[in-house]
Motif scaffolding. Sequence first.
Motif, PDB file in Angstrom:
ATOM      1  N   PRO A  10       0.806  -1.344   0.171  1.00  0.00           N
ATOM      2  CA  PRO A  10       0.195  -0.018  -0.066  1.00  0.00           C
ATOM      3  C   PRO A  10       0.740   1.318   0.023  1.00  0.00           C
ATOM      4  O   PRO A  10       0.293   2.407  -0.281  1.00  0.00           O
ATOM      5  N   ASN A  11       2.137   1.104   0.145  1.00  0.00           N
ATOM      6  CA  ASN A  11       3.189   2.411   0.369  1.00  0.00           C
ATOM      7  C   ASN A  11       3.680   2.471  -0.832  1.00  0.00           C
ATOM      8  O   ASN A  11       3.512   3.662  -1.308  1.00  0.00           O
ATOM      9  N   CYS A  12       4.225   1.761  -1.438  1.00  0.00           N
ATOM     10  CA  CYS A  12       4.875   2.007  -2.980  1.00  0.00           C
ATOM     11  C   CYS A  12       4.336   1.246  -3.944  1.00  0.00           C
ATOM     12  O   CYS A  12       4.951   1.414  -5.028  1.00  0.00           O
ATOM     13  N   GLY A  13       3.347   0.329  -3.831  1.00  0.00           N
ATOM     14  CA  GLY A  13       2.827  -0.390  -4.939  1.00  0.00           C
ATOM     15  C   GLY A  13       3.437  -1.388  -5.488  1.00  0.00           C
ATOM     16  O   GLY A  13       3.145  -2.102  -6.597  1.00  0.00           O
ATOM     17  N   PHE A  14       4.617  -1.891  -5.041  1.00  0.00           N
ATOM     18  CA  PHE A  14       5.373  -2.980  -5.440  1.00  0.00           C
ATOM     19  C   PHE A  14       4.497  -4.261  -5.120  1.00  0.00           C
ATOM     20  O   PHE A  14       4.064  -4.773  -4.009  1.00  0.00           O
ATOM     21  N   PHE A  15       4.468  -5.314  -6.003  1.00  0.00           N
ATOM     22  CA  PHE A  15       3.721  -6.627  -5.796  1.00  0.00           C
ATOM     23  C   PHE A  15       4.877  -7.612  -5.068  1.00  0.00           C
ATOM     24  O   PHE A  15       5.823  -8.016  -5.621  1.00  0.00           O
ATOM     25  N   ASN A  16       4.467  -7.994  -3.867  1.00  0.00           N
ATOM     26  CA  ASN A  16       5.287  -9.004  -3.261  1.00  0.00           C
ATOM     27  C   ASN A  16       4.866 -10.340  -3.183  1.00  0.00           C
ATOM     28  O   ASN A  16       3.635 -10.363  -3.205  1.00  0.00           O
ATOM     29  N   THR A  17       5.670 -11.542  -3.149  1.00  0.00           N
ATOM     30  CA  THR A  17       5.365 -12.517  -3.294  1.00  0.00           C
ATOM     31  C   THR A  17       5.777 -13.535  -1.938  1.00  0.00           C
ATOM     32  O   THR A  17       6.977 -13.409  -1.705  1.00  0.00           O
ATOM     33  N   ASN A  18       4.646 -13.863  -1.259  1.00  0.00           N
ATOM     34  CA  ASN A  18       4.925 -14.851  -0.125  1.00  0.00           C
ATOM     35  C   ASN A  18       6.084 -13.917   0.960  1.00  0.00           C
ATOM     36  O   ASN A  18       6.996 -14.320   1.377  1.00  0.00           O
ATOM     37  N   SER A  19       5.386 -12.851   1.263  1.00  0.00           N
ATOM     38  CA  SER A  19       6.249 -11.948   2.050  1.00  0.00           C
ATOM     39  C   SER A  19       5.354 -10.983   2.981  1.00  0.00           C
ATOM     40  O   SER A  19       4.219 -10.830   2.567  1.00  0.00           O
ATOM     41  N   ASP A  20       5.826 -11.116   4.243  1.00  0.00           N
ATOM     42  CA  ASP A  20       5.177 -10.281   5.468  1.00  0.00           C
ATOM     43  C   ASP A  20       5.225  -8.748   5.109  1.00  0.00           C
ATOM     44  O   ASP A  20       4.575  -8.037   5.481  1.00  0.00           O
ATOM     45  N   TYR A  21       6.550  -8.538   4.715  1.00  0.00           N
ATOM     46  CA  TYR A  21       6.998  -6.998   4.575  1.00  0.00           C
ATOM     47  C   TYR A  21       7.271  -6.679   3.040  1.00  0.00           C
ATOM     48  O   TYR A  21       7.838  -7.838   2.273  1.00  0.00           O
ATOM     49  N   CYS A  22       7.062  -5.849   2.630  1.00  0.00           N
ATOM     50  CA  CYS A  22       7.451  -5.189   1.384  1.00  0.00           C
ATOM     51  C   CYS A  22       8.819  -5.402   1.069  1.00  0.00           C
ATOM     52  O   CYS A  22       9.690  -4.827   1.830  1.00  0.00           O
ATOM     53  N   VAL A  23       9.441  -6.037  -0.054  1.00  0.00           N
ATOM     54  CA  VAL A  23      10.738  -6.275   0.034  1.00  0.00           C
ATOM     55  C   VAL A  23      11.441  -4.897  -0.519  1.00  0.00           C
ATOM     56  O   VAL A  23      12.824  -4.765  -0.390  1.00  0.00           O
ATOM     57  N   LYS A  24      10.573  -3.921  -1.168  1.00  0.00           N
ATOM     58  CA  LYS A  24      11.262  -2.762  -1.635  1.00  0.00           C
ATOM     59  C   LYS A  24      11.463  -1.467  -0.568  1.00  0.00           C
ATOM     60  O   LYS A  24      12.378  -1.056  -0.416  1.00  0.00           O
ATOM     61  N   GLY A  26       9.839  -2.105   2.927  1.00  0.00           N
ATOM     62  CA  GLY A  26       9.801  -2.723   4.391  1.00  0.00           C
ATOM     63  C   GLY A  26       8.554  -2.249   4.923  1.00  0.00           C
ATOM     64  O   GLY A  26       8.628  -2.764   6.189  1.00  0.00           O
ATOM     65  N   THR A  27       7.391  -1.987   4.169  1.00  0.00           N
ATOM     66  CA  THR A  27       6.173  -1.580   5.053  1.00  0.00           C
ATOM     67  C   THR A  27       5.406  -3.364   5.164  1.00  0.00           C
ATOM     68  O   THR A  27       5.634  -4.174   4.370  1.00  0.00           O
ATOM     69  N   LEU A  28       4.934  -3.244   6.693  1.00  0.00           N
ATOM     70  CA  LEU A  28       4.191  -4.700   6.828  1.00  0.00           C
ATOM     71  C   LEU A  28       3.217  -4.565   5.853  1.00  0.00           C
ATOM     72  O   LEU A  28       2.139  -3.786   6.044  1.00  0.00           O
ATOM     73  N   ILE A  29       3.156  -5.682   4.969  1.00  0.00           N
ATOM     74  CA  ILE A  29       1.758  -5.745   4.100  1.00  0.00           C
ATOM     75  C   ILE A  29       0.922  -7.125   4.303  1.00  0.00           C
ATOM     76  O   ILE A  29      -0.052  -7.311   3.651  1.00  0.00           O
ATOM     77  N   ASN A  30       1.383  -8.121   5.423  1.00  0.00           N
ATOM     78  CA  ASN A  30       0.537  -9.053   5.782  1.00  0.00           C
ATOM     79  C   ASN A  30      -0.778  -8.640   6.427  1.00  0.00           C
ATOM     80  O   ASN A  30      -0.571  -8.257   7.684  1.00  0.00           O
TER      81      ASN A  30
END
Length: 103
Positions: A10-24, A26-30
Amino acid sequence: MSFQNKIKCPNCGFFNTNSDYCVKCGTLINPKLKRDLEDKKRVAEQKAKEQATPKSKFGQFIERNRAHKNIIIRLFFQFIYGIWFIVMAIGAFIAWLFAAVAA
Ligand SMILES: [Zn+2]
């Protein structure tokens, strides 16, 4: 074949796969983890608030004298403490009653 769980950050719009935190960024996305963390934080805040609430001056005075070495003073303050406890209980009951009526 593994389960792929794509979550858009929701912060940078990057699509993360099987991750609790955005790899770009570091925002918590789970969302479940996020809710759990918020619940834990709320519980901790509630606890801190309860501990931070000091006993009233009167309460402290009574508590101290309940352990007085003079038996008469001790009995007197235990009696006062009993009355004070009942008054507090009635006060809590009235507060609860008002809350119940207002709801
Ligand atoms: Zn991100």
